[in-house]
Design an enzyme around this catalytic site. Structure first.
Site, PDB file in Angstrom:
ATOM      1  CG  ASP A  73      24.141   6.687   6.539  1.00 24.19           C
ATOM      2  OD1 ASP A  73      22.909   5.294   6.202  1.00 24.19           O
ATOM      3  OD2 ASP A  73      25.137   5.719   5.952  1.00 24.19           O
TER       4      ASP A  73
ATOM      5  CG  ASP B 222      20.997   4.430   3.290  1.00 21.94           C
ATOM      6  OD1 ASP B 222      21.500   5.078   4.260  1.00 21.94           O
ATOM      7  OD2 ASP B 222      21.357   4.690   2.017  1.00 21.94           O
TER       8      ASP B 222
END
Ligand SMILES: *[C@@H]1O[C@H](CO)[C@@H](O)[C@H](O)[C@H]1NC(C)=O
Ligand SMILES: *[C@@H]1O[C@H](CO)[C@@H](O)[C@H](O)[C@H]1NC(C)=O
Ligand SMILES: *[C@@H]1O[C@H](CO)[C@@H](O)[C@H](O)[C@H]1NC(C)=O
Ligand SMILES: *[C@@H]1O[C@H](CO)[C@@H](O)[C@H](O)[C@H]1NC(C)=O
Length: 523
Positions: free
Chosen positions: A293, A94
C-alpha cells in the site's frame, strides 16, 4: 470501503513532504514511447519544500493504531490537472484505494487550510468547461487513518503529463478531513461505491487509461526509489527492467473474502541481519497476508513478529512522538529481510534506515532525547487488529509491478538511483522478465473490526526531557557510544498477543488476542 487507505494522517511535514513532479514524458521515455506506444511513464521529482504551511500540521499521534499510521510525514504525491482549462493538483498516489478525489474550493478543508489547498490544488467547477456533475452527494470514502471525505461524483478531463483522460469520474470533496486529494490506483472492485451501490462501480484512472488506449493491460510499476533520492517513477502499462536487480518474481495476489480487492501477498519470513549478515532475529514459515500500500508510510506487522524486533532495535514508544529511536540508527547498515510466497519467492532486503525518519515539533525543530541525541520516528509497528500493511518504508526497497489483469504482483530488489531505463510493455498474461511464479504459500485475510491501540510498547515519559534512549540488543553496527549515560530505557514490553496455532491439515488458523482473526492457508 472501511479498509481503504491512504493510511497516513493529515500531518505532513514540510521537510519530508515529497512532491512527485510529473514532468512531461522525458526524452528517454519518449523514444521508448515510439517503440512501445502503450506505455505511459511519468518521471517524478521528489521535492522537500521548506517553510510550507504544512509544517505545523504535523503533530501528535494519538494512542490508536489508526492514528499511529500518521506518524510519518511522507506522502508520495503525483501532479495532474483536472478540468478545462486544467486546474493543477498534487494528489497522493495510493495503491491501497481505488477512487480519485480532489477538494473543492468550497470544501471545509480548503476553508480551514487555504494555503494547503493553494499549494496542492482546489477545484472550481465554475472555471471548467468540461465539468459534469454525475452524482450529487454520492461520493463518500473513509480511510483507515480515520480521515473521511464526502461530496459529488463529477466527470472531468484529467491530464497527467501528456496523457489526457476524458470523462474521468472523480470524487469532488465538499467535506474532507484532509486538504489534499488521493489518486487511488487499486482494483475497481475496491471503489468506495461498492459498499453502498455495487452497480455504481466506474472505470477508475487505471481502467480509463486502458479504455482510452494509453495502455494495453491494467498494470503499472512503481519505483519509489531511495528515501533520500530526488527521482522516482510510475510506469503505467509497462516494466522498466533497469530499475531493479536480478529478476522479477511473480506472486499471486491473494483474495480478500474471495475477491480481488487489495494487493495482498503472502509474507513467508522476516529476518533482521547485522552488517556482517549474521541473523539477529528470524521468523520463518509464516503465511501472513500483507497488503502492499503506497498510501501507507510505515509497515505494520502482527505483534508476534514485530515485538521482538522493536525490543531488539530498542524502540521507545513515547507519549508525544510515538515509536521513536535515535536518529543514529538511520546510518545502520543492518537490514531487514522479507520473503514472500515461500520457496522460490522473492526476498527483499530493506535497510534499517528506511524505517528511521526525522520528526519535527510544531516550531519545526527536531526534538532530542534527554542526552541530546536527535529523536527519529520508527516506521515498523504493530498492526494490532488492523490489516497487515507494507507501506512506503518497505516499498522503496522493492520494485513492484501491479498487474490487475492477471491478479499478480512482480517484485524485485530496487536498483536505487539508477539513471538507466529499459521500458518493456506489459501486454499479455505474463510480466515481461519475470522468472518464477511463486505460489508455495497462500494467505487470505478475513480481518474485521476497528484498529485499536494494542499497547505493544510501554509509554515512557510525557516530555522529551524524560525520554531515554532504547538500548538495542541486536547488533545494529552503529556506534553505541554514549549508551551508558543514556540510562535504562523503558523498552518495549513483552508481546501482548498470544498466537494460537491450530494446524489442521493444510489450514493454519492464527487467532489474535484482540479479536481479529487471520485465516492462513498453506499448501
Ligand atoms: C507539481 O506541482 C507543484 C505544486 O503545484 C509545483 O510546484 C511543481 O512545479 C509541479 N511540478 C511540475 C513538474 O509540474
Ligand atoms: C461519466 O463518465 C462515465 C465514464 O466515462 C460514463 O460512462 C458516463 O456516461 C458519464 N456520465 C455522464 C453524465 O456524462
Ligand atoms: C541515492 O541518492 C540519494 C540522494 O543523492 C542519496 O542520499 C542516497 O544515499 C543514494 N542511495 C544509494 C543507495 O546510493
Ligand atoms: C469479510 O467478510 C466478513 C463477513 O461478511 C466481514 O465481516 C469482514 O469485514 C470482511 N473482511 C474484509 C476485509 O472485508
Amino acid at each position: 470501503m472501511p479498509f481503504s487507505s491512504p493510511r497516513i494522517l493529515l500531518g505532513l511535514s514540510a521537510l519530508t513532504l515529497l512532491l512527485f513532479h510529473v514532468s512531461d514524458v522525458t526524452a528517454s521515455l519518449f523514444s521508448v514511447h515510439k517503440r512501445s506506444p502503450k506505455v505511459v511513464g511519468f518521471d517524478f521529482k521528489k521535492q522537500v519544500p521548506r517553510n510550507t504551511p504544512l509544517a505545523n500540521r504535523l503533530r501528535k499521534r494519538q494512542k490508536t493504531v489508526a492514528a499511529n499510521i500518521d506518524n510519518e510525514q511522507i506522502a508520495y504525491l503525483i501532479n495532474m490537472t483536472v478540468g478545462t482549462p486544467g486546474q493543477p493538483f498534487s494528489v497522493q498516489l495510493d495503491t491501497g484505494s481505488s477512487d480519485i478525489w480532489i477538494p473543492s474550493t468550497e470544501s471545509d478543508a480548503c476553508r480551514e487550510d487555504e494555503q494547503a489547498c493553494q499549494t496542492l490544488g482546489q477545484y472550481d467547477s465554475s472555471a471548467s468547461s468540461s465539468y459534469v456533475d454525475v452524482g450529487v452527494g454520492q461520493f463518500q470514502i473513509s480511510y483507515e487513518d480515520g480521515s473521511a471525505v464526502t461530496g459529488d461524483y463529477i466527470n472531468e478531463t484529467l491530464a497527467i503529463g501528456n496523457t489526457v483522460i476524458k470523462r474521468q469520474t472523480v470524487g469532488l470533496a465538499f467535506e474532507a478531513t484532509r486538504p489534499f486529494g488521493v489518486m487511488g490506483i487499486g482494483y475497481v472492485a475496491d471503489e468506495s461505491i461498492a459498499a453502498t451501490n455495487p452497480n455504481g462501480l466506474y472505470q477508475n484512472v487505471v481502467a480509463q487509461m486502458k479504455d482510452q488506449g494509453f495502455i494495453s493491460t491494467l498494470a503499472y510499476s512503481l519505483w519509489l526509489n531511495d528515501l533520500n533520492s530526488l527521482t522516482g517513477s510510475i510506469l503505467f502499462g509497462g516494466v522498466d527492467t533497469a530499475k531493479y536487480h536480478g529478476n522479477l518474481v511473480v506472486l499471486p495476489v491473494q483474495t480478500t473474502n474471495g475477491s480481488y480487492t487489495d494487493f495482498t501477498v503472502a509474507l513467508s519470513s522476516v529476518s533482521v541481519l547485522d552488517c556482517s549478515g549474521a541473523v539477529q532475529f528470524s521468523q520463518t514459515n509464516l503465511a501472513l497476508p500483507v497488503i502492499l500500500d503506497s498510501g501507507t508510510t510505515d509497515a505494520y506487522l502482527p505483534d508476534s513478529v514485530v515485538n521482538p524486533i522493536l525490543g531488539g532495535v530498542g524502540v521507545i514508544n513515547d507519549k508525544d512522538y510515538g515509536a521513536i529511536v535515535s536518529c543514529d540508527l538511520a546510518n545502520s547498515p543492518a537490514t531487514l529481510s522479507f520473503s514472500f510466497g515461500g520457496n522460490g519467492g522473492p526476498t527483499i532486503s530493506v535497510g534499517l534506515g528506511e524505517f528511521v525518519t526525522p520528526v519535527y515539533d510544531e516550531e519545526g525543530n527536531q526534538p532530542t532525547f534527554k542526552d541530546g541525541d536527535t529523536i527519529c520516528s520508527w516506521g515498523l509497528m504493530s498492526s494490532g487488529t488492523g490489516p497487515i500493511l507494507f507501506g512506503d518504508a518497505f516499498l522503496r526497497s522493492a520494485y513492484v509491478v501491479y498487474d490487475l489483469t492477471n491478479n499478480q504482483i512482480g517484485m524485485a530488489q530496487t536498483n536505487f538511483n539508477t539513471t538507466d531505463t529499459n521500458v518493456v510493455e506489459i501486454s499479455g498474461s505474463s510480466i515481461p522478465g519475470a522468472s518464477i511464479t511463486a505460489s508455495a504459500v497462500m494467505a487470505s485475510q478475513t480481518f474485521s473490526g476497528i484498529p485499536q491501540e494494542t499497547n505493544a510498547a510501554t509509554k515512557t515519559g510525557t516530555t522529551q526531557a524524560t525520554v531515554a534512549h532504547g538500548s538495542p540488543t541486536f547488533n545494529l553496527c552503529v556506534s553505541q557510544t554514549g549508551n551508558a549515560k543514556k540510562g535504562a530505557a523503558s523498552a518495549v514490553g513483552p508481546p501482548r498477543i498470544e498466537i494460537t496455532s491450530v494446524t489442521t491439515g493444510l489450514v493454519l488458523l492464527l487467532s489474535l488476542a484482540f479479536g481479529s482473526s487471520v485465516v492462513l492457508l498453506r499448501w
